[in-house]
Design a protein around this motif. Structure first.
Motif, PDB file in Angstrom:
ATOM      1  N   VAL A  43      -6.692  48.058  31.342  1.00 15.74           N
ATOM      2  CA  VAL A  43      -5.768  47.739  30.260  1.00 15.74           C
ATOM      3  C   VAL A  43      -4.950  48.988  29.945  1.00 15.74           C
ATOM      4  O   VAL A  43      -5.510  50.059  29.688  1.00 15.74           O
ATOM      5  CB  VAL A  43      -6.518  47.268  28.995  1.00 15.74           C
ATOM      6  N   LEU A  44      -3.620  48.840  29.978  1.00 13.83           N
ATOM      7  CA  LEU A  44      -2.706  49.936  29.671  1.00 13.83           C
ATOM      8  C   LEU A  44      -1.937  49.570  28.404  1.00 13.83           C
ATOM      9  O   LEU A  44      -1.186  48.597  28.402  1.00 13.83           O
ATOM     10  CB  LEU A  44      -1.736  50.171  30.832  1.00 13.83           C
ATOM     11  N   PRO A  45      -2.106  50.307  27.293  1.00  9.58           N
ATOM     12  CA  PRO A  45      -1.447  49.931  26.022  1.00  9.58           C
ATOM     13  C   PRO A  45       0.057  50.197  26.063  1.00  9.58           C
ATOM     14  O   PRO A  45       0.503  51.307  26.377  1.00  9.58           O
ATOM     15  CB  PRO A  45      -2.141  50.828  24.992  1.00  9.58           C
ATOM     16  N   GLY A  46       0.838  49.175  25.751  1.00 10.10           N
ATOM     17  CA  GLY A  46       2.292  49.274  25.743  1.00 10.10           C
ATOM     18  C   GLY A  46       2.845  49.223  24.331  1.00 10.10           C
ATOM     19  O   GLY A  46       2.113  49.294  23.332  1.00 10.10           O
ATOM     20  N   ALA A  47       4.156  49.063  24.227  1.00 10.29           N
ATOM     21  CA  ALA A  47       4.855  49.103  22.939  1.00 10.29           C
ATOM     22  C   ALA A  47       5.357  47.719  22.558  1.00 10.29           C
ATOM     23  O   ALA A  47       5.845  46.969  23.415  1.00 10.29           O
ATOM     24  CB  ALA A  47       6.029  50.079  23.005  1.00 10.29           C
ATOM     25  N   ALA A  48       5.250  47.375  21.276  1.00 12.28           N
ATOM     26  CA  ALA A  48       5.849  46.143  20.764  1.00 12.28           C
ATOM     27  C   ALA A  48       7.348  46.353  20.585  1.00 12.28           C
ATOM     28  O   ALA A  48       7.854  47.478  20.630  1.00 12.28           O
ATOM     29  CB  ALA A  48       5.193  45.750  19.447  1.00 12.28           C
ATOM     30  N   TYR A  49       8.079  45.273  20.350  1.00  9.53           N
ATOM     31  CA  TYR A  49       9.536  45.363  20.298  1.00  9.53           C
ATOM     32  C   TYR A  49      10.046  46.202  19.127  1.00  9.53           C
ATOM     33  O   TYR A  49      11.174  46.686  19.156  1.00  9.53           O
ATOM     34  CB  TYR A  49      10.150  43.962  20.257  1.00  9.53           C
ATOM     35  N   THR A  50       9.215  46.386  18.102  1.00  9.70           N
ATOM     36  CA  THR A  50       9.613  47.226  16.965  1.00  9.70           C
ATOM     37  C   THR A  50       9.342  48.698  17.220  1.00  9.70           C
ATOM     38  O   THR A  50       9.679  49.537  16.378  1.00  9.70           O
ATOM     39  CB  THR A  50       8.864  46.784  15.698  1.00  9.70           C
ATOM     40  N   GLU A  51       8.732  49.019  18.360  1.00 15.75           N
ATOM     41  CA  GLU A  51       8.309  50.389  18.643  1.00 15.75           C
ATOM     42  C   GLU A  51       9.046  51.005  19.831  1.00 15.75           C
ATOM     43  O   GLU A  51       8.644  52.054  20.330  1.00 15.75           O
ATOM     44  CB  GLU A  51       6.798  50.407  18.910  1.00 15.75           C
ATOM     45  N   VAL A  57      -3.444  33.700  38.762  1.00 15.49           N
ATOM     46  CA  VAL A  57      -4.323  34.872  38.811  1.00 15.49           C
ATOM     47  C   VAL A  57      -5.657  34.454  39.430  1.00 15.49           C
ATOM     48  O   VAL A  57      -6.523  33.914  38.746  1.00 15.49           O
ATOM     49  CB  VAL A  57      -4.545  35.458  37.399  1.00 15.49           C
ATOM     50  N   PRO A  58      -5.846  34.696  40.730  1.00 15.13           N
ATOM     51  CA  PRO A  58      -7.108  34.312  41.377  1.00 15.13           C
ATOM     52  C   PRO A  58      -8.302  35.018  40.750  1.00 15.13           C
ATOM     53  O   PRO A  58      -8.191  36.144  40.225  1.00 15.13           O
ATOM     54  CB  PRO A  58      -6.894  34.764  42.831  1.00 15.13           C
ATOM     55  N   ALA A  59      -9.449  34.365  40.774  1.00 14.98           N
ATOM     56  CA  ALA A  59     -10.655  34.927  40.163  1.00 14.98           C
ATOM     57  C   ALA A  59     -11.095  36.205  40.849  1.00 14.98           C
ATOM     58  O   ALA A  59     -11.716  37.084  40.224  1.00 14.98           O
ATOM     59  CB  ALA A  59     -11.775  33.893  40.207  1.00 14.98           C
ATOM     60  N   SER A  60     -10.764  36.362  42.127  1.00 13.23           N
ATOM     61  CA  SER A  60     -11.194  37.547  42.878  1.00 13.23           C
ATOM     62  C   SER A  60     -10.208  38.700  42.796  1.00 13.23           C
ATOM     63  O   SER A  60     -10.467  39.779  43.327  1.00 13.23           O
ATOM     64  CB  SER A  60     -11.399  37.173  44.350  1.00 13.23           C
ATOM     65  N   ALA A  61      -9.061  38.498  42.155  1.00  8.51           N
ATOM     66  CA  ALA A  61      -8.018  39.517  42.124  1.00  8.51           C
ATOM     67  C   ALA A  61      -8.372  40.651  41.164  1.00  8.51           C
ATOM     68  O   ALA A  61      -9.074  40.448  40.162  1.00  8.51           O
ATOM     69  CB  ALA A  61      -6.684  38.888  41.725  1.00  8.51           C
ATOM     70  N   PHE A  62      -7.864  41.842  41.489  1.00  8.52           N
ATOM     71  CA  PHE A  62      -7.947  42.981  40.575  1.00  8.52           C
ATOM     72  C   PHE A  62      -6.760  42.879  39.619  1.00  8.52           C
ATOM     73  O   PHE A  62      -5.608  42.837  40.052  1.00  8.52           O
ATOM     74  CB  PHE A  62      -7.894  44.295  41.366  1.00  8.52           C
ATOM     75  N   VAL A  63      -7.037  42.842  38.313  1.00 11.91           N
ATOM     76  CA  VAL A  63      -5.996  42.555  37.324  1.00 11.91           C
ATOM     77  C   VAL A  63      -5.764  43.770  36.433  1.00 11.91           C
ATOM     78  O   VAL A  63      -6.712  44.352  35.887  1.00 11.91           O
ATOM     79  CB  VAL A  63      -6.371  41.333  36.464  1.00 11.91           C
ATOM     80  N   VAL A  64      -4.500  44.137  36.309  1.00 13.57           N
ATOM     81  CA  VAL A  64      -4.081  45.185  35.367  1.00 13.57           C
ATOM     82  C   VAL A  64      -3.237  44.519  34.285  1.00 13.57           C
ATOM     83  O   VAL A  64      -2.290  43.785  34.596  1.00 13.57           O
ATOM     84  CB  VAL A  64      -3.264  46.285  36.066  1.00 13.57           C
ATOM     85  N   TYR A  65      -3.598  44.749  33.031  1.00 15.90           N
ATOM     86  CA  TYR A  65      -2.823  44.190  31.921  1.00 15.90           C
ATOM     87  C   TYR A  65      -2.146  45.319  31.163  1.00 15.90           C
ATOM     88  O   TYR A  65      -2.797  46.242  30.673  1.00 15.90           O
ATOM     89  CB  TYR A  65      -3.724  43.408  30.963  1.00 15.90           C
ATOM     90  N   GLN A  66      -0.833  45.249  31.083  1.00 17.93           N
ATOM     91  CA  GLN A  66      -0.053  46.226  30.317  1.00 17.93           C
ATOM     92  C   GLN A  66       0.632  45.489  29.177  1.00 17.93           C
ATOM     93  O   GLN A  66       1.482  44.635  29.394  1.00 17.93           O
ATOM     94  CB  GLN A  66       0.983  46.888  31.220  1.00 17.93           C
ATOM     95  N   GLY A  67       0.245  45.795  27.952  1.00 19.55           N
ATOM     96  CA  GLY A  67       0.804  45.077  26.814  1.00 19.55           C
ATOM     97  C   GLY A  67       0.354  45.682  25.511  1.00 19.55           C
ATOM     98  O   GLY A  67      -0.315  46.729  25.478  1.00 19.55           O
TER      99      GLY A  67
END
Length: 731
Positions: free
Chosen positions: A597-605, A574-584
């Motif tokens: 940040v995009l909120p995702g589902a855990a394995y129990t959900e 993950v380069p320092a200059s990159a635009f980062v999207v985290y889904q988790g």
């Protein structure tokens, strides 16, 4: 399995009984009827089947049942469908015969016998419901309750207690015991198992599990008679990674779950069948929930995978599911991450794509990512001209075209048949504790084990053959363990992540495949080459080709990085200059680096597909609702595809699973293993001709209790780490 065998034997005997009844009825007809009715022409009847020398017939309450000759009386009763009460007996542990609750009456025996320890004999007549048996069991129950505290209303085991259930049947309404009850100090054996030893009935299930299954032999019995106590001799931590299973084994409330204590009653909970994702074995579990919260996780019987055990991490990390959760979309602004709506978050992702094109767009899958999400992400990136999809486990230039090269071809249950086992670059005690217990069971039955790699405690003895790749070449030269491997009827070789994550992986694998070929590990009727992975999503990623394309491997730094629950990636990914999207679902390392940040589902959900390291496709199920504004992961990718103008052609679970099956047909068959075609020669040709380094073969896992976002957020796992550190400092 034992009951099934007995049922089959009983079904085989029914036609004989019917023929006997028919013949008796015909013989009892009156002479007049016989004179008026013409006799039917007689035809020669088929000869009776020859008796099976390994089977015998016994009689349970007057009913005949055919069972194997090595069955005990209790097993014969189980085969006949007759329930025998028991406390000390367990089908996966050795016979103790010390609770005496399973007493039955056997013809010509002067007194009731312990059915768990008595071998059944041909023609034996067993009675389980006579007055003598009932009185004997009532006497045993009276003795068991002499010192047992009357704390059922506040006992953690209430509603699931075998002693409570049997006391309802065989218990008395009054006691003849007038002396004072004995008191036993509780033992501190760690942060997972709570002890209330006043309740202990000395069934020794925990002792036998510790020594036979877990292999740590830390539990034992001290004292004699009234002064007998179960414990660890000196107060110490129960250091097995399977210690929580003693809670399931304990038939009373002496050993219970410390994190679960006094939080819920069993009748308040809703159970959901699911699959564990804390390692690559994919153990079958039950998720018990109340409302919106997971209250506990228990094992589910699956003979082909985990039998009835699960690891401590699988059982106790559930408290991490409610801590550090992401429950609303976030976008980075002047003052850091700020809450936004879903349309605003997706618009920010589209803006972040900006001028990024082709392989400048990168996706990294995490250890807990389900197959549907990886499939949707791969399709989306491909539609945008990018083949830059990688997995955070590494070895993303691995040849995934030949499936037999990255799964356990012998299957998990197949290791039971092995007679020689070779582990290369693997520490299964930390990578998959339940599978390690299965290897130990095979070792107890006589299999020899050899290890190429670090010398660690695996709970069973083995022959250490070397620590670096050079030892593989020395082994191939012949003699010693190589000759045992070559002469074995069913040899198995396990390649661990300590090999797969090396920079010189291809050279080491080439040496291993040469060893496999020369030792004849793969045969027409047996494939003994196996690979052990460390994360639940790795095999599915290889199945779906979630690997970087050739062009992507030579591409420059990424400008846009999409993290699919990836929290253990290398900084170079993950380069320092990159635009980062985290889904988790957890605010871990990936979320702290993200611009969106995009909120995702855990394995129990969610209902998601995972593939374990033997190639078995398994499915998790939704046990609790999603947290806040979180959404299922593949649905987020589908919504994003519309926003960026690359709409994916499926919008339902059925549609995306059809897409999975079109890429890898075995995704259409749940809970089954599809055998892979072995192509060893072609596999060896694909490896580069380089020399392996002298770096030792070491498993990449150095902390069993914290390997992913859920376990790192768990307070219980943190307590386990602290307890282990204190134990090691004492040593």
């Amino acid at each position: 399995m034992l009951v099934k065998k007995g049922q089959e034997a009983l079904a085989w005997s029914l036609p004989q009984a019917l023929r006997h009844v028919s013949a008796t009825t015909s013989a009892s007809n009156s002479p007049a009827a016989a004179a008026t009715v013409p006799a039917a022409p007689t035809t020669p009847s088929a000869p009776p089947p020859p008796p099976n020398p390994s089977m015998m017939e016994v009689f349970v309450n007057g009913q005949p049942v055919t069972v194997p000759k090595n069955f005990s009386v209790l097993q014969a009763c189980d085969a006949a469908g007759v329930d025998i009460p028991r406390f000390c007996y367990h089908q996966r542990l050795s016979i103790a015969g010390n609770c005496r609750m399973c007493l039955v009456e056997v013809e010509k025996s002067p007194k009731p016998v312990a059915s768990c320890a008595m071998p059944a004999g041909p023609g034996m007549k067993i009675k389980t419901d006579t007055p003598i048996v009932k009185k004997a069991r009532e006497g045993v129950m009276e003795f068991l309750l002499i010192n047992h505290p009357l704390d059922c209303p506040i006992c953690d085991q209430g509603g699931e207690c075998d002693l409570q259930d049997q006391a309802m049947i065989f218990g008395s309404d009054r006691s003849r015991f007038v002396e004072s009850k004995r008191a036993v100090d509780d033992k501190n054996i760690g942060p997972l198992v709570k002890t209330v030893m006043n309740r202990c009935i000395h069934c020794t299930r925990c002792v036998r599990f510790s020594s036979e299954v877990a292999g740590t032999a830390e539990m034992g019995v001290t004292g004699r008679g009234r002064d007998s106590e179960i414990g660890t001799y000196v107060e110490k931590l129960f250091t097995s990674e399977l210690s929580g299973n003693v809670v399931d084994l304990c038939p009373v409330g002496a050993l219970t779950s410390k994190p679960y204590a006094f939080t819920a009653r069993s009748w308040e909970l809703k159970s959901t069948d699911s699959v564990d994702v804390s390692d690559a074995l994919g153990a079958s579990i039950k998720v018990d929930s109340r409302g919106t919260e997971v209250m506990r996780i228990l094992p589910r019987l699956n003979e082909k995978v985990n039998e009835e055990w699960i690891s401590d991490k699988a059982r106790y990390q559930y408290d991490g599911l409610k801590r550090q959760r992401l429950n609303i979309p976030l976008v980075k602004g002047p003052h850091g991450l700020s809450p936004v709506t879903w349309p605003e978050a997706l618009a920010a992702v589209k803006a972040g794509l900006g001028a990024a094109k082709g392989n400048e767009i990168k996706a990294i899958a995490g250890k807990l990512t389900d197959a549907e999400t990886m499939m949707a992400t791969k399709d989306l990136l491909n539609s945008m001209g990018s083949g830059n999809t990688v997995h955070e486990d590494g070895f993303n230039d691995f040849n995934a075209d030949i499936r037999s090269g990255y799964i356990a071809n012998s299957t998990v249950a197949g290791v039971d048949e092995a007679d020689v086992i070779l582990l290369i670059g693997s520490n299964p005690r930390w990578e998959s504790p339940v599978f390690n217990a299965r290897i130990r069971k095979t070792w107890l039955e006589g299999a020899e084990v050899g290890v190429l790699g670090a010398s660690v405690d695996l709970t069973y003895s083995y022959q250490h053959l070397g620590s670096d790749p050079a030892a593989i070449g020395k082994l191939v030269e012949g003699g010693g363990f190589f000759d045992k491997l070559k002469a074995a009827k069913k040899p198995v070789v396990f390649v661990g992540p300590g090999v797969l994550k090396r920079p010189d992986r291809d050279a080491v694998l080439k040496s291993i495949h040469s060893l496999v070929e020369k030792a004849g590990v793969v045969r027409l009727d047996w494939n003994g080459f196996n690979v052990i992975h460390e994360s639940a999503s790795r095999v599915a990623a290889l199945d779906l080709g979630f690997q970087p394309s050739v062009a992507a491997r030579s591409a420059g730094p990424a400008k846009f990085v999409y993290l699919l629950g990836a929290d253990d990636w290398a900084d170079s990914e993950v380069p320092a200059s990159a635009f980062v999207v985290y889904q988790g679902h957890h605010g871990d390392k990936g979320a702290s680096r993200a611009d969106v940040v995009l909120p995702g589902a855990a394995y129990t959900e969610k209902s998601g597909l995972y593939v374990n390291f033997e190639g078995r496709v398994q499915q998790t199920r939704m046990a609790v609702p999603l947290v806040g504004d979180a959404r299922e992961d593949w649905k987020i990718i589908r919504a994003l595809s519309e926003v960026v103008g690359k709409t994916l052609p499926y919008d339902s679970v059925k549609g995306i699973r059809s897409r999975l099956a079109s890429v890898a047909p075995h995704f259409s068959i749940i809970n089954d293993v599809q055998g892979a075609v072995w192509m060893n020669g072609e596999y060896m040709k694909a490896f580069a001709a380089q020399q392996p380094s002298a770096v030792p073969l070491v498993s990449p896992i150095n902390n069993f209790f914290m390997t992913d976002a859920i376990s790192r957020a768990s307070q219980t796992m943190a307590k386990c780490v602290m307890a282990r550190q204190q134990q090691d400092s004492v040593k």
